[in-house]
Design an enzyme around this catalytic site. Structure first.
Site, mmCIF file in Angstrom:
data_model
loop_
_atom_site.group_PDB
_atom_site.id
_atom_site.type_symbol
_atom_site.label_atom_id
_atom_site.label_comp_id
_atom_site.label_asym_id
_atom_site.label_seq_id
_atom_site.Cartn_x
_atom_site.Cartn_y
_atom_site.Cartn_z
ATOM 1 N N ARG A 160 -16.664 -0.599 -19.656
ATOM 2 C CA ARG A 160 -17.950 -1.197 -19.243
ATOM 3 C C ARG A 160 -17.889 -1.874 -17.882
ATOM 4 O O ARG A 160 -18.708 -2.728 -17.558
ATOM 5 C CB ARG A 160 -18.479 -2.192 -20.278
ATOM 6 N N LYS A 168 -24.788 3.014 -4.818
ATOM 7 C CA LYS A 168 -25.144 4.221 -5.576
ATOM 8 C C LYS A 168 -23.894 5.037 -5.836
ATOM 9 O O LYS A 168 -23.185 5.409 -4.889
ATOM 10 C CB LYS A 168 -26.121 5.079 -4.777
ATOM 11 N N GLU A 178 -25.480 11.665 9.097
ATOM 12 C CA GLU A 178 -26.091 10.500 8.420
ATOM 13 C C GLU A 178 -26.407 9.396 9.436
ATOM 14 O O GLU A 178 -27.362 8.639 9.262
ATOM 15 C CB GLU A 178 -25.182 9.961 7.303
ATOM 16 N N LYS A 180 -28.302 0.043 6.970
ATOM 17 C CA LYS A 180 -28.288 0.326 5.539
ATOM 18 C C LYS A 180 -28.252 -0.973 4.734
ATOM 19 O O LYS A 180 -28.951 -1.112 3.729
ATOM 20 C CB LYS A 180 -27.117 1.240 5.150
ATOM 21 N N GLU A 197 -33.960 0.820 -5.329
ATOM 22 C CA GLU A 197 -34.872 1.880 -4.905
ATOM 23 C C GLU A 197 -36.181 1.894 -5.684
ATOM 24 O O GLU A 197 -36.608 2.908 -6.210
ATOM 25 C CB GLU A 197 -34.190 3.255 -4.961
ATOM 26 N N ARG A 229 -36.238 1.626 -0.173
ATOM 27 C CA ARG A 229 -34.914 2.258 -0.028
ATOM 28 C C ARG A 229 -35.015 3.782 0.020
ATOM 29 O O ARG A 229 -34.138 4.454 0.575
ATOM 30 C CB ARG A 229 -33.967 1.815 -1.159
ATOM 31 N N ASN A 251 -33.539 8.609 1.926
ATOM 32 C CA ASN A 251 -33.463 10.000 1.486
ATOM 33 C C ASN A 251 -34.041 10.963 2.520
ATOM 34 O O ASN A 251 -34.216 12.150 2.236
ATOM 35 C CB ASN A 251 -34.206 10.184 0.162
ATOM 36 N N HIS A 258 -33.002 14.524 2.772
ATOM 37 C CA HIS A 258 -32.202 14.792 1.576
ATOM 38 C C HIS A 258 -32.930 15.607 0.513
ATOM 39 O O HIS A 258 -32.285 16.193 -0.350
ATOM 40 C CB HIS A 258 -31.700 13.484 0.961
ATOM 41 N N HIS A 302 -30.381 18.174 -0.447
ATOM 42 C CA HIS A 302 -29.781 18.263 -1.785
ATOM 43 C C HIS A 302 -30.095 19.607 -2.448
ATOM 44 O O HIS A 302 -29.252 20.181 -3.147
ATOM 45 C CB HIS A 302 -30.304 17.133 -2.677
ATOM 46 N N HIS A 311 -22.266 18.164 2.579
ATOM 47 C CA HIS A 311 -23.445 17.310 2.454
ATOM 48 C C HIS A 311 -24.081 17.022 3.824
ATOM 49 O O HIS A 311 -25.302 17.150 3.995
ATOM 50 C CB HIS A 311 -23.062 16.000 1.750
HETATM 51 N N1 NAD Z 1 -23.550 6.990 -2.636
HETATM 52 C C1 NAD Z 1 -24.276 7.169 -1.560
HETATM 53 O O1 NAD Z 1 -25.104 6.324 -1.198
HETATM 54 C C2 NAD Z 1 -24.075 8.410 -0.745
HETATM 55 C C3 NAD Z 1 -24.631 8.494 0.535
HETATM 56 C C4 NAD Z 1 -24.359 9.641 1.289
HETATM 57 C C5 NAD Z 1 -23.565 10.639 0.767
HETATM 58 N N2 NAD Z 1 -23.061 10.523 -0.490
HETATM 59 C C6 NAD Z 1 -22.193 11.564 -1.054
HETATM 60 O O2 NAD Z 1 -21.003 11.629 -0.284
HETATM 61 C C7 NAD Z 1 -20.443 12.940 -0.419
HETATM 62 C C8 NAD Z 1 -20.040 13.443 0.934
HETATM 63 O O3 NAD Z 1 -19.085 12.583 1.495
HETATM 64 P P1 NAD Z 1 -17.987 13.135 2.506
HETATM 65 O O4 NAD Z 1 -18.649 13.943 3.538
HETATM 66 O O5 NAD Z 1 -17.154 12.011 2.894
HETATM 67 O O6 NAD Z 1 -17.216 14.172 1.591
HETATM 68 P P2 NAD Z 1 -15.699 14.202 1.049
HETATM 69 O O7 NAD Z 1 -15.370 12.977 0.348
HETATM 70 O O8 NAD Z 1 -15.558 15.494 0.357
HETATM 71 O O9 NAD Z 1 -14.863 14.238 2.411
HETATM 72 C C9 NAD Z 1 -14.952 15.379 3.244
HETATM 73 C C10 NAD Z 1 -13.563 15.999 3.471
HETATM 74 O O10 NAD Z 1 -12.846 15.177 4.375
HETATM 75 C C11 NAD Z 1 -11.574 14.835 3.822
HETATM 76 N N3 NAD Z 1 -11.224 13.526 4.361
HETATM 77 C C12 NAD Z 1 -11.809 12.326 4.094
HETATM 78 N N4 NAD Z 1 -11.245 11.372 4.829
HETATM 79 C C13 NAD Z 1 -10.273 11.961 5.563
HETATM 80 C C14 NAD Z 1 -9.346 11.494 6.532
HETATM 81 N N5 NAD Z 1 -9.337 10.216 6.932
HETATM 82 N N6 NAD Z 1 -8.478 12.383 7.071
HETATM 83 C C15 NAD Z 1 -8.516 13.692 6.717
HETATM 84 N N7 NAD Z 1 -9.378 14.195 5.818
HETATM 85 C C16 NAD Z 1 -10.244 13.337 5.263
HETATM 86 C C17 NAD Z 1 -11.764 14.902 2.337
HETATM 87 O O11 NAD Z 1 -10.546 15.133 1.685
HETATM 88 C C18 NAD Z 1 -12.714 16.084 2.212
HETATM 89 O O12 NAD Z 1 -12.003 17.283 2.238
HETATM 90 C C19 NAD Z 1 -21.491 13.785 -1.081
HETATM 91 O O13 NAD Z 1 -21.156 13.986 -2.415
HETATM 92 C C20 NAD Z 1 -22.745 12.950 -0.974
HETATM 93 O O14 NAD Z 1 -23.651 13.205 -2.017
HETATM 94 C C21 NAD Z 1 -23.294 9.425 -1.238
HETATM 95 ZN ZN ZN Z 2 -26.555 11.609 2.375
#
Ligand code: NAD
Ligand code: ZN
Length: 363
Positions: A121, A143, A185, A227, A237, A241, A245, A248, A252, A264
Site C-alpha cells: 500500500r 502520474k 516535451e 510543470k 487533473e 493540468r 496533454n 498527446h 498516445h 513517446h
Molecule cells: N508520468 C508522466 O507524467 C509522464 C510524462 C511524459 C512521459 N511519460 C512516459 O515516459 C515514457 C518515455 O520516457 P523516456 O523517453 O525516458 O523512455 P525510456 O525510459 O524508455 O528511456 C528511453 C531510452 O533511453 C535509455 N536511457 C535512459 N537514460 C539513459 C542514459 N542516461 N544513458 C543511456 N541511455 C539512457 C533507456 O534505457 C531507454 O532505452 C513513456 O512511457 C511516457 O508515457 C510519463
Molecule cells: Zn508525454
C-alpha cells in the site's frame, strides 16, 4: 555548477533538484532520513549508472536490499513487469518503511512509481531521472502507471515522490535520438508556457543538441518550473493540468496503434503537428510552420512511419481522457492553441477532422 531546486507545492511538497555533477550524497542527506531501500533501473541505464548511484546511497547511509533491472524500453511498462517487480521486492524483504529509487527514463519512473505506490500500500519513492524526457516532464507531477495492449497508461495512480534528483551528467550517455525525444516535451512546455521560456526556446534547443550543459540546464529548469506550477494548481487533473496533454491525444493513439514500437517523444512531436493543424482549422490560428520548425530544430521527424489511421482512431476512442459522454458519438476533445502561451482545453473535433490530421502526420 551549483544545484538548483524547484519546489513542487502540493499538499506534501517535494523538491526537484537539478545539477551538473550533482552531489547525490548531499542532496539525499538534505531531504531524507536514510533507511532500507531498493533501486529500480533498466538494462541500459543499470550497467551505466547503477553502481555509482548505489555507492552514493550507501555513503549517505542507506541499506541496499537490491538493484532490480527491467528490460529497457516501453514494453516494461506492463502488468507483467509490474507483477515481476513487486514479487521481487517481496523476495528481497523490502518493508513498508523502505524507499524505492527509480533510476532511469520515463519508463522506469512510471513503472517504479506505480510499484512504490502499491507495494504494501505504498513505500516512499525517489525519482532519479536519467533521460531528458524524464527530467523535463515525467519525473515531476506524480502520474505513474503502466500500459495495456488496449491503450497507454490505462492502469495507474498519482504517487508523490519524496524527492526528484536529476544529474545532467547522466545525460552524457543518452543517445542523440533520446535527447531529441526529451526535447519534444520541452517544445510542448515552451508552446504552452509562452513568455521568456518560449522566447529562449529555439536557441536552447540548438545549444542543447550541440551538447551545451548550460542550455540543457536552462531547458530542464524552464520545463520543471512550468510543470511544477501547473501541478501545484491542479495536481489531480480536475481541469487545467489537462493542457499538459497537448499533442498527446494523437501521440498516445499513434503509440498504441504502433504497438508501442514508436518512441513517446516522437509520437508527441507528430501529435503536436496534428494539433497545430486542428488549431488552424478550428480556431483559425496558424502555428503549423512554427511547430514544424521547432520539431525539426529538436531533431525529430515531422511524420511517424506507417501507422494504421483506423487503429489510431480506435485507440483514441479508448483513451481514458475522453469523457463518457463522447464514447458513442464520433467526437473527440483536444487541447489546442489559440496562440503561443494560450492553450484551450476540451475543444470538440469530429472524427473526420481527426482522421485527416492523423493522416497528415503519418508517412
Ligand atoms: N508520468 C508522466 O507524467 C509522464 C510524462 C511524459 C512521459 N511519460 C512516459 O515516459 C515514457 C518515455 O520516457 P523516456 O523517453 O525516458 O523512455 P525510456 O525510459 O524508455 O528511456 C528511453 C531510452 O533511453 C535509455 N536511457 C535512459 N537514460 C539513459 C542514459 N542516461 N544513458 C543511456 N541511455 C539512457 C533507456 O534505457 C531507454 O532505452 C513513456 O512511457 C511516457 O508515457 C510519463
Ligand atoms: Zn508525454
Amino acid at each position: 555548477m551549483p544545484a538548483h531546486t524547484v519546489e513542487v507545492r502540493v499538499a506534501r511538497p517535494y523538491p526537484v533538484v537539478v545539477g551538473d555533477g550533482l552531489d547525490l550524497v548531499e542532496t539525499l542527506s538534505r531531504s531524507l532520513e536514510p533507511g532500507l531501500c531498493a533501486v529500480l533501473t533498466d538494462s541500459t541505464v543499470g550497467p551505466l549508472h547503477a553502481a555509482a548511484v548505489r555507492e552514493d546511497l550507501e555513503r549517505a547511509g542507506w541499506r541496499m536490499a537490491g538493484v532490480l533491472e527491467v528490460p529497457a524500453g516501453e514494453s516494461s511498462k506492463s502488468l507483467t513487469t509490474y507483477a515481476r517487480t513487486v514479487r521481487e521486492l517481496a523476495r528481497l524483504g523490502l518493508t513498508r518503511d523502505a524507499t524505492l529509487f527509480a533510476l532511469g527514463g520515463g519508463v522506469v519512473g512510471d513503472l517504479g512509481g506505480f510499484v512504490a505506490g502499491t507495494y504494501m500500500r505504498g513505500v516512499d519513492l525517489v525519482m532519479l531521472p536519467t533521460s531528458l524526457l524524464a527530467m523535463v516532464d515525467s519525473s515531476v507531477g506524480g502520474k505513474v502507471g503502466v500500459d495495456l495492449p488496449e491503450g497507454k497508461n490505462l492502469v495507474g495512480a498519482f504517487v508523490r515522490p519524496r524527492l526528484v534528483a536529476a544529474d545532467l551528467d547522466w545525460l552524457r550517455t543518452l543517445p542523440e535520438r533520446e535527447l531529441s525525444n526529451g526535447l519534444a516535451e520541452s517544445v510542448k512546455m515552451g508552446l504552452l508556457a509562452g513568455g521568456t521560456f518560449f522566447d529562449d526556446l529555439v536557441h536552447l534547443l540548438e545549444s542543447a543538441r550541440a551538447g551545451d550543459p548550460e542550455a540543457l540546464l536552462q531547458l530542464v529548469l524552464h520545463s520543471v518550473r512550468f510543470k511544477a506550477h501547473v501541478v501545484a494548481e491542479d495536481e489531480l487533473e480536475g481541469g487545467m493540468r489537462a493542457i499538459l496533454n497537448y499533442g498527446h491525444t494523437v501521440g498516445h493513439a499513434l503509440e498504441a496503434a504502433a504497438g508501442y514500437a514508436l518512441a513517446h517523444g516522437s509520437a508527441v512531436a507528430a501529435g503536436m503537428v496534428a494539433a497545430a493543424r486542428l488549431s488552424r482549422e478550428r480556431l483559425g490560428t496558424d502555428l503549423l510552420a512554427l511547430h514544424e520548425a521547432l520539431i525539426s530544430t529538436a531533431g525529430l521527424p515531422l511524420r511517424v512511419p506507417r501507422v494504421d489511421t483506423r487503429e489510431a482512431l480506435l485507440a483514441m476512442r479508448r483513451d481514458k481522457k475522453r469523457p463518457a459522454s463522447a464514447t458513442t458519438g464520433g467526437e473527440h476533445r483536444f487541447v489546442l492553441l489559440e496562440d503561443v502561451g494560450r492553450p484551450l482545453r476540451g475543444v470538440p473535433v469530429d472524427e473526420k477532422e481527426v482522421a485527416r490530421a492523423i493522416e497528415a502526420v503519418v508517412e
